[in-house]
Design a protein around this motif. Sequence first.
Motif, mmCIF file in Angstrom:
data_model
loop_
_atom_site.group_PDB
_atom_site.id
_atom_site.type_symbol
_atom_site.label_atom_id
_atom_site.label_comp_id
_atom_site.label_asym_id
_atom_site.label_seq_id
_atom_site.Cartn_x
_atom_site.Cartn_y
_atom_site.Cartn_z
ATOM 1 N N ALA A 137 -24.560 27.263 1.878
ATOM 2 C CA ALA A 137 -25.685 28.136 2.213
ATOM 3 C C ALA A 137 -25.263 29.343 3.039
ATOM 4 O O ALA A 137 -25.878 30.403 2.971
ATOM 5 C CB ALA A 137 -26.740 27.332 2.956
ATOM 6 N N ILE A 162 -34.912 32.407 -9.597
ATOM 7 C CA ILE A 162 -33.482 32.677 -9.714
ATOM 8 C C ILE A 162 -32.917 31.557 -10.574
ATOM 9 O O ILE A 162 -33.178 30.385 -10.306
ATOM 10 C CB ILE A 162 -32.835 32.703 -8.319
ATOM 11 C CG1 ILE A 162 -33.299 33.971 -7.583
ATOM 12 C CG2 ILE A 162 -31.311 32.647 -8.418
ATOM 13 C CD1 ILE A 162 -32.929 34.014 -6.126
ATOM 14 N N LEU A 189 -33.032 39.911 -1.853
ATOM 15 C CA LEU A 189 -32.005 38.900 -1.594
ATOM 16 C C LEU A 189 -30.856 39.019 -2.594
ATOM 17 O O LEU A 189 -31.101 39.147 -3.797
ATOM 18 C CB LEU A 189 -32.627 37.501 -1.690
ATOM 19 C CG LEU A 189 -33.672 37.185 -0.628
ATOM 20 C CD1 LEU A 189 -34.339 35.835 -0.912
ATOM 21 C CD2 LEU A 189 -33.054 37.174 0.772
ATOM 22 N N ALA A 234 -25.132 25.206 -6.441
ATOM 23 C CA ALA A 234 -25.160 26.122 -5.310
ATOM 24 C C ALA A 234 -23.865 26.113 -4.506
ATOM 25 O O ALA A 234 -23.177 25.104 -4.414
ATOM 26 C CB ALA A 234 -26.332 25.758 -4.413
ATOM 27 N N ARG A 235 -23.589 27.278 -3.917
ATOM 28 C CA ARG A 235 -22.476 27.384 -2.970
ATOM 29 C C ARG A 235 -22.975 27.015 -1.583
ATOM 30 O O ARG A 235 -24.178 26.860 -1.382
ATOM 31 C CB ARG A 235 -21.981 28.823 -2.909
ATOM 32 C CG ARG A 235 -21.409 29.338 -4.184
ATOM 33 C CD ARG A 235 -20.750 30.657 -3.907
ATOM 34 N NE ARG A 235 -21.710 31.764 -4.012
ATOM 35 C CZ ARG A 235 -21.407 33.005 -3.637
ATOM 36 N NH1 ARG A 235 -20.235 33.277 -3.096
ATOM 37 N NH2 ARG A 235 -22.283 33.968 -3.782
ATOM 38 N N ILE A 262 -29.980 22.290 1.459
ATOM 39 C CA ILE A 262 -30.022 23.635 2.032
ATOM 40 C C ILE A 262 -29.302 24.610 1.101
ATOM 41 O O ILE A 262 -29.802 25.707 0.830
ATOM 42 C CB ILE A 262 -29.363 23.639 3.431
ATOM 43 C CG1 ILE A 262 -30.079 22.640 4.351
ATOM 44 C CG2 ILE A 262 -29.380 25.035 4.040
ATOM 45 C CD1 ILE A 262 -31.549 22.899 4.559
ATOM 46 N N ASP A 263 -28.158 24.203 0.599
ATOM 47 C CA ASP A 263 -27.416 25.076 -0.327
ATOM 48 C C ASP A 263 -28.284 25.427 -1.536
ATOM 49 O O ASP A 263 -28.385 26.585 -1.943
ATOM 50 C CB ASP A 263 -26.139 24.387 -0.823
ATOM 51 C CG ASP A 263 -25.183 24.063 0.315
ATOM 52 O OD1 ASP A 263 -25.359 24.633 1.404
ATOM 53 O OD2 ASP A 263 -24.277 23.233 0.111
ATOM 54 N N GLN A 264 -28.888 24.401 -2.106
ATOM 55 C CA GLN A 264 -29.692 24.602 -3.308
ATOM 56 C C GLN A 264 -30.852 25.564 -3.040
ATOM 57 O O GLN A 264 -31.111 26.478 -3.816
ATOM 58 C CB GLN A 264 -30.232 23.240 -3.798
ATOM 59 C CG GLN A 264 -31.010 23.299 -5.096
ATOM 60 C CD GLN A 264 -30.131 23.724 -6.266
ATOM 61 O OE1 GLN A 264 -28.930 23.477 -6.278
ATOM 62 N NE2 GLN A 264 -30.722 24.407 -7.232
ATOM 63 N N VAL A 314 -31.218 27.806 -0.656
ATOM 64 C CA VAL A 314 -30.785 29.187 -0.403
ATOM 65 C C VAL A 314 -30.460 29.870 -1.727
ATOM 66 O O VAL A 314 -30.830 31.014 -1.970
ATOM 67 C CB VAL A 314 -29.572 29.210 0.557
ATOM 68 C CG1 VAL A 314 -28.915 30.579 0.553
ATOM 69 C CG2 VAL A 314 -30.022 28.839 1.961
ATOM 70 N N ALA A 315 -29.815 29.131 -2.618
ATOM 71 C CA ALA A 315 -29.479 29.710 -3.922
ATOM 72 C C ALA A 315 -30.731 30.105 -4.699
ATOM 73 O O ALA A 315 -30.734 31.051 -5.483
ATOM 74 C CB ALA A 315 -28.641 28.719 -4.733
ATOM 75 N N GLN A 316 -31.823 29.380 -4.473
ATOM 76 C CA GLN A 316 -33.075 29.697 -5.175
ATOM 77 C C GLN A 316 -33.795 30.897 -4.577
ATOM 78 O O GLN A 316 -34.804 31.346 -5.114
ATOM 79 C CB GLN A 316 -34.042 28.503 -5.072
ATOM 80 C CG GLN A 316 -33.666 27.313 -5.907
ATOM 81 C CD GLN A 316 -34.522 26.121 -5.543
ATOM 82 O OE1 GLN A 316 -35.154 26.097 -4.491
ATOM 83 N NE2 GLN A 316 -34.537 25.123 -6.403
ATOM 84 N N GLY A 317 -33.303 31.341 -3.412
ATOM 85 C CA GLY A 317 -33.956 32.487 -2.783
ATOM 86 C C GLY A 317 -34.950 32.120 -1.708
ATOM 87 O O GLY A 317 -35.810 32.909 -1.355
ATOM 88 N N VAL A 318 -34.843 30.906 -1.174
ATOM 89 C CA VAL A 318 -35.720 30.533 -0.060
ATOM 90 C C VAL A 318 -35.293 31.325 1.178
ATOM 91 O O VAL A 318 -34.135 31.249 1.590
ATOM 92 C CB VAL A 318 -35.630 29.014 0.226
ATOM 93 C CG1 VAL A 318 -36.347 28.665 1.521
ATOM 94 C CG2 VAL A 318 -36.214 28.226 -0.939
ATOM 95 N N PRO A 319 -36.198 32.107 1.744
ATOM 96 C CA PRO A 319 -35.813 32.967 2.875
ATOM 97 C C PRO A 319 -35.829 32.228 4.210
ATOM 98 O O PRO A 319 -36.704 32.431 5.038
ATOM 99 C CB PRO A 319 -36.877 34.074 2.841
ATOM 100 C CG PRO A 319 -38.080 33.430 2.222
ATOM 101 C CD PRO A 319 -37.598 32.320 1.346
ATOM 102 N N PHE A 320 -34.847 31.384 4.426
ATOM 103 C CA PHE A 320 -34.723 30.695 5.712
ATOM 104 C C PHE A 320 -34.484 31.717 6.829
ATOM 105 O O PHE A 320 -33.945 32.804 6.583
ATOM 106 C CB PHE A 320 -33.515 29.746 5.701
ATOM 107 C CG PHE A 320 -33.768 28.447 4.986
ATOM 108 C CD1 PHE A 320 -34.748 27.570 5.421
ATOM 109 C CD2 PHE A 320 -33.007 28.092 3.886
ATOM 110 C CE1 PHE A 320 -34.964 26.362 4.767
ATOM 111 C CE2 PHE A 320 -33.212 26.885 3.225
ATOM 112 C CZ PHE A 320 -34.190 26.021 3.671
#
Lengths: 253, 638, 219
Positions: free
Chosen positions: A142, A132, A190, A139-140, B124-126, B128-134
């Motif tokens: 989470a 992505i 996603l 980033a926003r 964590i924000d970064q 999640v933005a990358q598509g890490v499926p937490f």
Amino acid sequence: MNFSITLKIWRQKSEFDTGRFVSYNLDHVSPDMSFLEMLDTLNVQLEEKGKETVAFDHDCREGICGACSLYINGEPHGPDRGTTTCQLHMRRFKEGDVIYIEPWRAKPFKVVKDLVVDRSSFDRIIQAGGYISVNTGNARDANAIPIGKTKSDLAFDAAACIGCGACVAACKNASAMLFVSAKVTQLSILPQGHPERYDRVSKMVSVMDQEGFGNCTNEGECEAACPKEIKKENISRLNREFIVSKVKSAFSS
Amino acid sequence: MELNSKIPDGPIEKKWDKHKFDVKLVNPANKRKFNIIVVGTGLAGGSAAASLAELGYNVKCFCIQDSPRRAHSIAAQGGINAAKNYQNDGDSVYRLFYDTVKGGDFRSREANVYRLAQLSVNIIDQCVAQGVPFARDYGGLLDNRSFGGAQVSRTFYARGQTGQQLLLGAYSALSRQISLGNVDMYPRHEMLDLVTVDGHARGIITRNLVNGSIEPHAGDAVVLCTGGYVNVFYLSTNGQGCNVTASWRAYKNGAAFANPCYTQIHPTCLPVSGDHQSKLTLMSESLRNDGRVWVPKNKEDKRRPNEIPENERDYYLERRYPAFGNLVPRDVASRAAKKMCDDGFGVGAAKTSVYLDFANAIERMGKQTVEAKYGNLFQMYDRITDENPYKFPMRIYPAPHYAMGGLWVDYNLMSTVPGLFVLGEANFSDHGANRLGASALMQGLADGYFVIPYTICDYLAESLGKDKIDTSHASFKDGEKAVNDKLKKLLSIKGKRTADEFHRKLGRIMWNRCGMSRHKDGLTEALESIPKLREEFYSDLIISGSGEELNQSLEKAGRVADFFELGELMVRDALNRNESCGGHFREEYQTENNEAMRDDENYSYAAAWEYKGENDAPALNKEPLEFEHVHLVQRSYK
Amino acid sequence: MSKNCAVLDSSIGKKVIMAITGALLFGFLLSHLAGNFLMFCGAEAYNNYSHALVSNPLIYVAEFFLAAVFLGHIINGIILTVRNKKARPVEYAMTQSLGEKSIASQTMIWSGLIVFYFLVIHLVTFKFGTDVSPASADGVRDIYSLVVARFSEKIYSIFYIMCMIMLGFHLSHAIQSLFRTLGLSQPKYLAIIKVLSILTGIGIAAGYCIFPIYFGFIK
């Protein structure tokens, strides 16, 4: 109870060598050994005799790094389902067994030496779009994008791929579609992956083709061989994403 | 050697912001002019290489694996901490900072830890933005769990594969930069030397592991992200390829090595099953959230675990630490297990393990819930041991897992060699004498995504306009020659014993003398036996094959050679530190209740060892640790 | 144009071509089979039906289209098979089947080629074959008698039956494959699709076999 086995191992000096099977007898194999520890034992014996050791890829030895490979008696990662070679144990074998060990065989997976193959084609497929596009710091929060549990679980199931290449090894056509579809599925489910969704699938499939992998004929060998049990329905999704992507681009200016 | 930690002034919560403003900047047009070498592609290396490339630097990135995605960060299971306080249970940046300093037994640098806690939320924000499926709950928001040594739920996780998912996130960012042409990736390349020019790090020498060619690479800065060194113990939870070589060659080129004796022994690993064993498998510490640790009260109890009634079991962690119970920090849990086994209460054939029991949890939550939470771990246990953990308690024993020690770095993560930066587990900075669970991932990513992109500017800005150095410089020729000589030396011994055998022997010495607990006598003995074994190594080593091909024996031998030297330094460091703290437990220094006894008056410093040459003892430099915010107390988890 | 060509030449593009041409051919098989059943309504009905078909001027368009679909399916299938072979230049010494590999799935190219061979014979025999009895005054061929005559040769009937079994085999893998290739197979319907695919294969083969059996062995 320790036992003895016969190994038929593919030995190949380099990419340019033709390669052949060499037979080794190994005694005192403990059932508690992992398969790779069995090979370690063989290598120590070879080295002590001044002979060249068998090269094979391995690292974490806990089934997650995807480095280990080995086509054991006609099955990628050996006879246990959902298991990498490093987690396969010798208790699965018995006295007198003959074990064939071959490298992954596919045109894009050139043999580097013995059982070590070059899987950099997988990296190039990811480089084509398996990401992505978000720079660090962009980033926003989470929790700003809620993602339902079902969706996130589905994305996770696909994301569990370790990139070992067993799917290619198992497929009679040496197709990489399970690998590609796992990444495409994760990022198309996603919401973060949506802006690049159709561009991504198109680019990844294009590089997959250039690398020389074969085509899927829907026989599910990949799914059965996958140590992380990635589902072949992902391939169906990959096809769908690809078709939609092409139809969209045909009708857009 | 002058150790200037360069900690910014001002109140602790303002230090990082102030520092970010104070560091010199490199404008975008100039960034293109800098070549940066990043060694290692784990969480720290992958994130650093990607972030630096995004900023516009030219990055060359190296890893020993066949793909950057296989770095051993991938094996981290449990989770990553972040002070998000999504659970409304009283977490905060300050609490994470406080817990980490306390968990590290007051041997870390306050300012670094505070920054780490601050940055944790951005990570964590970064990701999640990358598509890490937490993991998420049904409302679609992120889920948290509590993790060893913490009383709040601040750990984000992706089933038992958090490290994998985070690493694949960093790998995807790196892949994107490779495709954009901003990163040149060199897989299957091992760094075998650091090249310095006028005392500054200006490049590295690598060996192409496929064809054996020795290659020089020049850069304006070198960033080492080469992980930890607990494979010095031979058996550890690290990957087979994990090694100290890159750090060690940097040490020999002037980078101080700090606190090498701080190694973490993880409490929940599978016990050793035999001599053939090549590694120890860790099972996530999250198991301790629901599993209960116990041994039989009677040493001679030969019954199967299920036949031993409740009142004849000793749930020793719950007994000794009522407040934290099974969730005490790793060092405490590990030592307690060792003590039970040493005292003869161990279980299993060799009496070298303790039970981790899920019977209560299965009764309370149902088998299905337990399976959903820990299924993959249970399956892994079953696969390796051939025992069903749903029916019988697991058997566990501590194993070497993580190195808190590493190359000394200042607040900018720069080592004592200007231009050489060290990130992640390879540096020493944030965990003190003991690392808390779910903090390694946090540190690796904080260093790579959010620290190095700022702090490297400060160094690079100064070298703007100076002469560029390329690989034709004499230092590179010298480096190549040194590397070639060393390899030739190893190949020419032609003895009888394999590197693996020497490694196993070294590991045994290290584990017995410098492992979970240490004593002056044992350490002194080790200081004699290690050099002796090393001598044998250099006279009786056998390596098959040549240096001009893929040769895994040669790779291994080179790494073992460095482990010998590191092992000696670890022992030296452990011997110097006459106190017990975190992962460093000296038997002579314990309280009446067998807890670690620190000596803050004399040992509240980071011990940075300086290489003085082949035949001279290393010099000890001390960086005093000052605690302005966290009150120094004896750690208590009761 | 080159962009669209690239799509058709891509791995998934080729699969989609296989699926779509296959689906069209399947449609042809169904309608052909339906027509065959007119055999049971007597010679006149059957002959008139076939005459109506060939005397419609649109037949040339339809035949051209059908030929194109056939060729597309066959050529594409051959290219895919060759590419798939190339993707593994060195074979394994030992392989085991782990997934859903079946005889049908592994022999698609051969069952396909046999069906193609059958098609050629079939056209030569019937479409371009010599009638056993002359056409009527208004030009209606006596196809019915031709069919009955051919099927009464036991060798021909056996050949026909064998080929239809091959066709059924081909279809049993083809239909489920089609759903997956077009991305239509939701996991929850997968099992049903598989069963339907096999049943369809059997059904089509059985449907076509009724005629040689009836006219060759029963009647």
